[in-house]
Design an enzyme around this catalytic site. Sequence first.
Site, PDB file in Angstrom:
ATOM      1  N   ASP B 357       0.854  -1.185   0.000  1.00  0.00           N
ATOM      2  CA  ASP B 357       0.000   0.000   0.000  1.00  0.00           C
ATOM      3  C   ASP B 357       0.888   1.231   0.000  1.00  0.00           C
ATOM      4  O   ASP B 357       1.791   1.345   0.816  1.00  0.00           O
ATOM      5  CB  ASP B 357      -0.900  -0.022   1.248  1.00  0.00           C
ATOM      6  CG  ASP B 357      -1.983   1.031   1.174  1.00  0.00           C
ATOM      7  OD1 ASP B 357      -2.091   1.691   0.119  1.00  0.00           O
ATOM      8  OD2 ASP B 357      -2.710   1.192   2.153  1.00  0.00           O
ATOM      9  N   GLU B 488      -2.937   0.254  -4.077  1.00  0.00           N
ATOM     10  CA  GLU B 488      -3.021  -0.793  -3.094  1.00  0.00           C
ATOM     11  C   GLU B 488      -3.197  -2.122  -3.811  1.00  0.00           C
ATOM     12  O   GLU B 488      -4.013  -2.240  -4.715  1.00  0.00           O
ATOM     13  CB  GLU B 488      -4.242  -0.519  -2.204  1.00  0.00           C
ATOM     14  CG  GLU B 488      -4.355  -1.397  -1.018  1.00  0.00           C
ATOM     15  CD  GLU B 488      -5.653  -1.101  -0.257  1.00  0.00           C
ATOM     16  OE1 GLU B 488      -6.325  -0.114  -0.587  1.00  0.00           O
ATOM     17  OE2 GLU B 488      -5.980  -1.881   0.651  1.00  0.00           O
TER      18      GLU B 488
END
Lengths: 189, 1167
Positions: B357, B488
């Site tokens: 992420d 992500e």
Amino acid sequence: MEEITSLLAEFLEVAITLVLSVRGIYPPEVFERRRYLNVPVQWARHPELREYINSAVTSAMPWIQKRIVEKLAVVILDKSNMPLEKFTFQLQVHQEHSGNFTRTEIEYALRAFFLKLSVAQPYLEPLPPETSWEIVIFSKELPGDAEGKGHFWVPAEAKLWDQPPVITPIKSMSSKPLNVQLFIEHPSM
Amino acid sequence: MAVVSQSRVVQDSRIMMDSASGRGSILGEKRGGVAMADDTACNGNSRPRKHKNEGFGDFGKYMAEKKRKLSLQFQAEASDGVRSMMEDAKFHLTSDGKPPSNMDVANAAVVHRDLTGLFDGISIFVDGFTIPSHQELRELMLKHGGRFENYFSCDVVTHIICSTLPDSKIRDHRSFSRGLPVVKPSWIVDSISCGRVLPVSSYVHERIARDHPNQSTLLRFLDSTKEDSNNCLLKKDVHMKNQSHNVHNPLASSHTSSSKKDIEHSPVSKKGLICDSKISSAHGSGLESPSEYARSHCTLGDANFVQNYFKNSRLHFIGTWRTRYQNRFGTGRENQDQQHDGYSTSDNMFRTIMHVDMDCFFVSVAVRNRPELVGKPLAVCHSDKTKGTAEISSSNYTARAFGHVLMNCSNTVYSYSVSIIVWFCVCPHRDVCFVGVKSGMFIRDAKALCPDLEVVPYDFEGYEQVADEFYDILHKHCKRVQAVSCDEAYVDVTGVEDPDFLASQIRKEINDLTKCTASVGIAGNLLMARIATKKAKPDGQFRIHPNQVEDFLSHMSIEDLPGVGWSLQERLNRKGIYDCKQLQAIPKEILQGDFGVKTGDMLWCYARGIDNRQVQNYQERKSIGAEVNWGVRFNSPSDAHHFLTSLCEEVSGRLQEAFLIGRTLTLKIKKRKEGAREPEKFMGCGSCDNLSKSITLGCATNDAQVMLRVTKQIFASFHLDIHNIRGMGLQVTKLEQNVSSVYTQGQQHQKVLEACLQFSPKGNLGKKLLDDESVHRSNATALSEIQDRDNLLHINHQHAIPSDKKQKSFKEKKRVESFGKIRKGPFSGLKQPFMSKEKERQNVSSLPHYSELDQSVLQSLPPEIIAELDNAYSGAVIQNLTSFKTHVTGKRFEEQESFPSIPLQNILSNTCNEKEDHFGVQSNLIQSLDPKQSVGRTQTSSFRDGNGEPDLSSLSLSQVDIATLEELPYDVREDILRSLKTHKSNALELVTEVVENSNESDKQELLLSGGSSGLLHCHQEAQLVGLWDGDPPKWIELSKNLQGAGAAFLQHISKAFYAHEHPESLSCILRDAMHLREFLMPMHLDQAWEESMSFRCCLELFKQYLLSKISDDLEEVYIILHTVKRLATEAIFWKRIVQILVPFIQESVKDIYGGGFSVMTTGYDEI
């Protein structure tokens, strides 16, 4: 079967009252808003009016059940007793199917009649003053010795229009135990 | 006896009499029965509706009259004032001894108007006690051109003047003022003394200004428009529009900017200016030009609102990013099957999943090239107004830390304004509550928490670039990447020896390449990986080993579980559950009972760290849509219409981008809640009721026009006041791949065939055809595109599929996919721009060895590609395939069996791949008339070998098997006939014959009788009997084989028939079909269309249906007739149907009911 009959009788009573209210046969004060089958309808406040409709319907029910009578009409008459409009209920009860149905399904279908009837105004022309009305049933054979309140009914004169009438369908439903249609007949211009 | 009708009811004597006397007669009714009438009781004569209440009704009239008079008086006084002043001027001038010229008088008038016109367009209402008094204010307004209202009406009044506001009025000040400015009387006095209308902002009642920060901006606007001499007053929506212009327009055009800035920033003037300069500097380095930024922010002001909205929407960027990602990395469906066979699902226990992420993606990308901002609190937002209500979309960690201290003790929190408390997590069992700068927060709240907060604008190009780089890196390291969003992703790194090292390597690469940091969580499943990332942030990595999971979870609060949002958290908290340990103690059944099966299951699993989801490369899209809930204000239906148009175009564009078509359209509308005031968020939707309705179409579409029509219909069905609409969204579900759609590609069929027919004289065999340059090229394009996409052949070779069925479906999918992808390849590819020869060769030269190719996959490839491959492998492919196919006869479509033969056939079979039975038939296309030979595909080879040269133009008509020809779709047949040049006139005859005779069983009839029309006619009649018999009804089968006028309609409704599964009535089907009206309209009519089978079939279809309904469903009959009549206004085909149908049905109705339908007797008889 009992259930169907009573439901149909109730339905007819309410529907006939609603026709009177929609057509403005009586002043609006005669009616009050009620809820039937979860739909707003107009219900007569006058006990005699209620009684009249109720007796007409209940006394006709045995014939409807036997399919001797398949048509019931609310006829609106003018001063000279000529019909102006007929609200015709065509009723077909199928006793052989009376077992397998759910009341809610039929209620659901009947509800649509009230809704359509309440908005039927645009199809209709304003009535002249001084109208009267009657309930007429059309039977296929002489009802003979009908049980119960059959003696209320009197043979009616044929008040036919010169021309075949114009039909405006209001609502139809068909289910296994019960077919109902409502349409309006006018004299053609 | 109640009420009024008393006399009417009672006076009717027939009540008593008739029931006794039994008057009446026997009715000669049709059925021969007796009619009975009951005349008893209640022959109430109606009377006209009474007109009562006339006395009371007068009050309204009285008031209206009074108001009118008062305003007349006021005007009269005002004009008197003017006149007297002008007379003063005249007098004054004349007293100088000069005669007053007209000029002078005019000048005086001008001067005078300058003064008097001060309050032009302003109309005040004075409420309660004021200083100066009511009367004095009236005088002032009178003098200065304003209006004074004695009675409040929000249509007329523009300002409410009052000195004190009682609590009761404050409490509901919206309903009191109706959104109008409530100002102090000194405003008027001061304005007059200054000689201009002052901004009301400083005269607004403090209590209102404080409670409703938006109010002040609204008021400020009023003045600014005034100053811009924008005197057209002033519907509220106009306010909104201009206001939006103001507030969001810090770099407003020069002529207004200075004054506006003064006004806008009057309370915080300096700060505001600083903000502006900041933004302008940000823009200098940013991407958007100032003028673009300075656009109007409302549907009213901006014709391209929807486009601009999505161009500037972060959510839109995130939403559409996935399509982009899939297009870029080619994670199509085909990879899905492939990805599962590498790993068996049983080793779930020992998976290693990495969750990568990016750290505060939107911020770090936006500032990655601005080192001077490092270490400062930052937030990304589309507006930098200190008092603005724009939401922060992302903030960096420095910024997030702000506010913690401020909020540490719960007492301070409550002293803060209400809007902040929303962002503050109320956790009763904890002492420490805090709130930092968070995404979703209004900017003014964020600035309150952190005054030094730097706001940077979006950098969408940067986001795309960084996201691409980010995924490049991930894909480089690992094959199984599941994209969650642009910043992500989950990566399956099962089998990697040292995931920690890999993680640090990936992070380093990301940092080097993008100048942004990423955090990595490593664990045994997706859930734990995600949780680990939380721990890892910012710029770190964290690994949870399987044996640590329990320990880790037991300390975790439930709100940290993914999937637990605030409402779920609240519900859990109410049950006294605050952390995972407590959650673990609850049995699954109870959780499922309390929260529903799915959520309960999820909670139970998550509390134990169980998560069986796979890392999936590709997630199928379930819906595509667009929604706008900001800045939506409409003034007129045309605004709404325009908005819907753009919305449909937007959605249609997105569908096209994803190669999808959809069947169900859902329109969502946000409607202002009853009594909700103008939302706190500028131009936001505020408190709304959400309405939605959907319609499922008979066939899928991505056409903006079709969508618009449907959408408008849904919209109309809401019956909304358009002023109350705060947001709209359109969503398309039931998605299909946009390949086999007849409607979008119907036109292409024809072209393809034409093209093929033209080529065929030159190259008779598949291989020869390749010599044709353009076909060759198009194939090459198709091939190379496929190869670009991850070398398809290799992939398919690798994967082994257990069951034959799966294989088949997979191939179908693949075929569809490849067609979708290279839509322009096989179909319109003939027209595609040429590819460079070089590239073509490159692709060919990099082919794998033939033995590596998977036969079954080759089989399913389109023939062009096969031919191309065959060329590349110098003939080996076709040779091998022909031998291979002998093993699989019977199971496969005939299409596959015949494809190595003649490209023409294959292309034909592609064009009609909807109907399997065409495949076989086409091979019989051209042959002798002998009916016995018309069966069996031996003809194919005889055609190929025997004829040698399938030059269509040299064929004579006698060689064409009519039976086969008539089986073909209409357009295909036309093409063939057109190409049979030599017998043009015969061909035309043939066409009509074929049209008439379009069923299989007709064939022999025709052949035997030699076209004797009498016999044929009988046969047709027989076919048309009982169209509604059977299940599915007979007409559906019949319509498949029909051609010509009406066939399209029949086929369309037969589709709809299936789509409805058990349609209640034909009217249902028709009603749905009306959305796609153009498909119901026959495109071209032959000469004898009225005699054609399809027309007659249509007619009979309706006739028979209606006849069956007449006896017990008049309503349905009525509706159908009306629907068809509506169609008749648009096409001659339907007119004809109506002409025949209506009188017929009328007669039947008359037979049964003794009368016909009303509207039917007029109008259409004379067509």
